[in-house]
Design an enzyme around this catalytic site. Structure first.
Site, PDB file in Angstrom:
ATOM      1  N   LYS A  10       0.814  -1.228   0.000  1.00  0.00           N
ATOM      2  CA  LYS A  10       0.000   0.000   0.000  1.00  0.00           C
ATOM      3  C   LYS A  10       0.846   1.277   0.000  1.00  0.00           C
ATOM      4  O   LYS A  10       2.047   1.248   0.284  1.00  0.00           O
ATOM      5  CB  LYS A  10      -0.913  -0.018   1.232  1.00  0.00           C
ATOM      6  N   TYR A  50     -12.401  -2.096  -3.947  1.00  0.00           N
ATOM      7  CA  TYR A  50     -12.941  -2.095  -2.587  1.00  0.00           C
ATOM      8  C   TYR A  50     -14.466  -1.959  -2.539  1.00  0.00           C
ATOM      9  O   TYR A  50     -15.030  -1.620  -1.508  1.00  0.00           O
ATOM     10  CB  TYR A  50     -12.285  -0.985  -1.755  1.00  0.00           C
ATOM     11  N   ASN A 113      -1.737   0.077   7.105  1.00  0.00           N
ATOM     12  CA  ASN A 113      -1.188  -1.185   7.578  1.00  0.00           C
ATOM     13  C   ASN A 113      -0.327  -1.891   6.532  1.00  0.00           C
ATOM     14  O   ASN A 113      -0.115  -3.095   6.596  1.00  0.00           O
ATOM     15  CB  ASN A 113      -2.300  -2.092   8.119  1.00  0.00           C
ATOM     16  N   HIS A 116      -2.149  -5.434   1.631  1.00  0.00           N
ATOM     17  CA  HIS A 116      -3.445  -6.093   1.475  1.00  0.00           C
ATOM     18  C   HIS A 116      -3.156  -7.496   0.965  1.00  0.00           C
ATOM     19  O   HIS A 116      -2.243  -7.690   0.160  1.00  0.00           O
ATOM     20  CB  HIS A 116      -4.306  -5.364   0.426  1.00  0.00           C
ATOM     21  N   GLU A 127      -9.187 -10.673  -7.780  1.00  0.00           N
ATOM     22  CA  GLU A 127      -8.270  -9.549  -7.567  1.00  0.00           C
ATOM     23  C   GLU A 127      -7.095  -9.599  -8.542  1.00  0.00           C
ATOM     24  O   GLU A 127      -6.711  -8.569  -9.108  1.00  0.00           O
ATOM     25  CB  GLU A 127      -7.800  -9.540  -6.109  1.00  0.00           C
TER      26      GLU A 127
END
Length: 139
Positions: A10, A50, A113, A116, A127
């Site tokens: 990310k 998302y 974080n 993913h 995905e």
């Protein structure tokens, strides 16, 4: 059983030049990176990716975060790759993540974080297909 899963490094991690360090943890866990691309995710890509969270209060912020800087999209391969990568990532909240996991080592907080990972093999296929063709993946 050899399988494939999907990963995103990310923006919070790419901004801090952590791609190599995260890849080292991934590979150290026995997973192979069989496709990888650094991209600037568009708003449309982030919204589509998302969309399962579209009704959630954090959706707008999530889309904004994922488009704020480049991300690294990856296809990982290995024995039980999906479960293994979920273990290597660590808990969503880095404060609850096990020592040595990516999120314990690198995440800033629950929202930033660092990575993913797909939560099921079916989602992994969907995905992966959003960012890679079969020709992109070299085992």
């Amino acid at each position: 059983m050899t399988e494939r899963t999907f990963s995103i490094i990310k923006p919070d991690a790419t901004k801090r030049n952590l791609t190599g360090a995260i890849n080292a943890v991934i590979e150290g866990a026995g997973l192979r990176i069989v496709a990888q691309r650094r991209i600037q995710m568009t708003e449309d890509q982030a919204k589509k990716f998302y969309e399962v969270h579209a009704a959630r209060p954090f959706y707008g912020e999530l889309v904004e975060t994922m488009t704020s800087a480049p991300v690294v999209v990856q296809v990982l391969e290995g024995d039980n790759a999906m479960a293994k990568y979920r273990e290597v990532m660590g808990a969503t909240n880095p404060e609850q993540a096990a020592e040595g996991t990516i999120r314990k080592l690198f995440a800033l907080n629950v929202g930033e974080n660092s990575v993913h990972g797909s939560d099921s093999l079916d989602n992994a296929k969907l995905e992966i297909a959003q960012f890679f063709t079969d020709a992109d993946i070299v085992g």
